[in-house]
Write a protein that holds these residues in place. Sequence first.
Motif, PDB file in Angstrom:
ATOM      1  N   MET A 147       1.135  -2.465  47.158  1.00 52.19           N
ATOM      2  CA  MET A 147       0.163  -2.076  48.159  1.00 52.19           C
ATOM      3  C   MET A 147      -0.705  -3.270  48.539  1.00 52.19           C
ATOM      4  N   ASP A 148      -1.033  -4.123  47.573  1.00 49.46           N
ATOM      5  CA  ASP A 148      -1.888  -5.276  47.852  1.00 49.46           C
ATOM      6  C   ASP A 148      -1.300  -6.187  48.918  1.00 49.46           C
ATOM      7  N   GLU A 149       0.007  -6.415  48.849  1.00 50.34           N
ATOM      8  CA  GLU A 149       0.648  -7.314  49.799  1.00 50.34           C
ATOM      9  C   GLU A 149       0.556  -6.773  51.225  1.00 50.34           C
ATOM     10  N   VAL A 150       0.802  -5.492  51.402  1.00 48.85           N
ATOM     11  CA  VAL A 150       0.751  -4.892  52.739  1.00 48.85           C
ATOM     12  C   VAL A 150      -0.678  -4.898  53.263  1.00 48.85           C
ATOM     13  N   ILE A 151      -1.639  -4.582  52.405  1.00 50.54           N
ATOM     14  CA  ILE A 151      -3.038  -4.592  52.839  1.00 50.54           C
ATOM     15  C   ILE A 151      -3.474  -6.010  53.192  1.00 50.54           C
ATOM     16  N   ASN A 152      -3.092  -6.979  52.386  1.00 48.69           N
ATOM     17  CA  ASN A 152      -3.449  -8.370  52.693  1.00 48.69           C
ATOM     18  C   ASN A 152      -2.877  -8.818  54.033  1.00 48.69           C
ATOM     19  N   LYS A 153      -1.687  -8.370  54.364  1.00 43.86           N
ATOM     20  CA  LYS A 153      -1.084  -8.699  55.662  1.00 43.86           C
ATOM     21  C   LYS A 153      -1.809  -7.988  56.805  1.00 43.86           C
ATOM     22  N   SER A 154      -2.429  -6.840  56.523  1.00 42.45           N
ATOM     23  CA  SER A 154      -3.074  -6.028  57.552  1.00 42.45           C
ATOM     24  C   SER A 154      -4.523  -6.415  57.797  1.00 42.45           C
ATOM     25  N   ILE A 155      -5.128  -7.154  56.881  1.00 47.35           N
ATOM     26  CA  ILE A 155      -6.561  -7.440  56.963  1.00 47.35           C
ATOM     27  C   ILE A 155      -6.945  -8.114  58.277  1.00 47.35           C
ATOM     28  N   GLU A 156      -6.172  -9.064  58.721  1.00 48.14           N
ATOM     29  CA  GLU A 156      -6.501  -9.774  59.959  1.00 48.14           C
ATOM     30  C   GLU A 156      -6.541  -8.818  61.153  1.00 48.14           C
ATOM     31  N   SER A 157      -5.616  -7.872  61.215  1.00 47.91           N
ATOM     32  CA  SER A 157      -5.578  -6.914  62.320  1.00 47.91           C
ATOM     33  C   SER A 157      -6.708  -5.893  62.242  1.00 47.91           C
ATOM     34  N   LEU A 158      -7.212  -5.651  61.038  1.00 49.63           N
ATOM     35  CA  LEU A 158      -8.219  -4.605  60.832  1.00 49.63           C
ATOM     36  C   LEU A 158      -9.624  -5.144  60.576  1.00 49.63           C
ATOM     37  N   LYS A 159      -9.820  -6.441  60.708  1.00 55.88           N
ATOM     38  CA  LYS A 159     -11.095  -7.036  60.309  1.00 55.88           C
ATOM     39  C   LYS A 159     -12.290  -6.530  61.116  1.00 55.88           C
ATOM     40  N   ASN A 160     -12.072  -6.010  62.319  1.00 51.56           N
ATOM     41  CA  ASN A 160     -13.179  -5.505  63.131  1.00 51.56           C
ATOM     42  C   ASN A 160     -13.547  -4.053  62.816  1.00 51.56           C
ATOM     43  N   ILE A 161     -12.690  -3.352  62.072  1.00 50.68           N
ATOM     44  CA  ILE A 161     -12.977  -1.940  61.805  1.00 50.68           C
ATOM     45  C   ILE A 161     -13.035  -1.590  60.336  1.00 50.68           C
ATOM     46  N   ALA A 162     -12.641  -2.506  59.446  1.00 52.05           N
ATOM     47  CA  ALA A 162     -12.601  -2.160  58.022  1.00 52.05           C
ATOM     48  C   ALA A 162     -12.925  -3.373  57.161  1.00 52.05           C
ATOM     49  N   VAL A 163     -13.503  -3.078  56.009  1.00 49.16           N
ATOM     50  CA  VAL A 163     -13.750  -4.088  54.988  1.00 49.16           C
ATOM     51  C   VAL A 163     -13.066  -3.593  53.728  1.00 49.16           C
ATOM     52  N   PHE A 164     -12.368  -4.468  53.042  1.00 45.42           N
ATOM     53  CA  PHE A 164     -11.619  -4.095  51.854  1.00 45.42           C
ATOM     54  C   PHE A 164     -12.270  -4.692  50.618  1.00 45.42           C
ATOM     55  N   TYR A 165     -12.362  -3.870  49.563  1.00 45.24           N
ATOM     56  CA  TYR A 165     -12.900  -4.327  48.291  1.00 45.24           C
ATOM     57  C   TYR A 165     -11.911  -3.976  47.194  1.00 45.24           C
ATOM     58  N   LYS A 166     -11.689  -4.912  46.292  1.00 42.98           N
ATOM     59  CA  LYS A 166     -10.872  -4.644  45.111  1.00 42.98           C
ATOM     60  C   LYS A 166     -11.808  -4.374  43.950  1.00 42.98           C
ATOM     61  N   MET A 167     -11.371  -3.479  43.063  1.00 46.03           N
ATOM     62  CA  MET A 167     -12.201  -3.119  41.934  1.00 46.03           C
ATOM     63  C   MET A 167     -11.334  -3.031  40.688  1.00 46.03           C
ATOM     64  N   ASP A 168     -11.825  -3.567  39.600  1.00 46.99           N
ATOM     65  CA  ASP A 168     -11.146  -3.462  38.317  1.00 46.99           C
ATOM     66  C   ASP A 168     -11.594  -2.171  37.646  1.00 46.99           C
ATOM     67  N   LEU A 169     -10.652  -1.272  37.391  1.00 46.83           N
ATOM     68  CA  LEU A 169     -10.988   0.036  36.830  1.00 46.83           C
ATOM     69  C   LEU A 169     -11.607  -0.051  35.438  1.00 46.83           C
ATOM     70  N   LYS A 170     -11.319  -1.107  34.732  1.00 51.73           N
ATOM     71  CA  LYS A 170     -11.857  -1.255  33.376  1.00 51.73           C
ATOM     72  C   LYS A 170     -13.345  -1.569  33.371  1.00 51.73           C
ATOM     73  N   THR A 171     -13.849  -2.141  34.453  1.00 46.96           N
ATOM     74  CA  THR A 171     -15.256  -2.524  34.501  1.00 46.96           C
ATOM     75  C   THR A 171     -16.128  -1.497  35.222  1.00 46.96           C
ATOM     76  N   ALA A 172     -15.528  -0.501  35.817  1.00 42.62           N
ATOM     77  CA  ALA A 172     -16.284   0.497  36.584  1.00 42.62           C
ATOM     78  C   ALA A 172     -15.954   1.903  36.094  1.00 42.62           C
TER      79      ALA A 172
END
Length: 101
Positions: A1-26
């Motif tokens: 999923m990370d690879e597809v989202i990383n490829k999509s970020i440029e197209s979606l930069k005006n409507i979305a912000v993406f954050y990654k989270m480590d489940l062990k720390t939250a």
Amino acid sequence: MDEVINKSIESLKNIAVFYKMDLKTAEEVVSIYELIDPCSLMFFFRNKHIMVDLGTGNYNKINWLFNSKQDCIDIIETIYRGVIKGKTLIFFNNNYSSKYK
């Protein structure tokens, strides 16, 4: 999923912000949103959790892999159009329950 989202970020930069989270720390977030999958995609708008009905039965998050960059872009653009109209539950015409098994 990370690879597809990383490829999509440029197209979606005006409507979305993406954050990654480590489940062990939250641990608090993990328990609130029942994040048991190694990779989940959740949506928030103006500090509100946005639920998404993709036909999978799980409205809280996407926990399956996208097949293509265009699927990712289409889903996020549809969610954006819905939240701009004030909706907190977004329905999709496509049924993704069997598409991403």
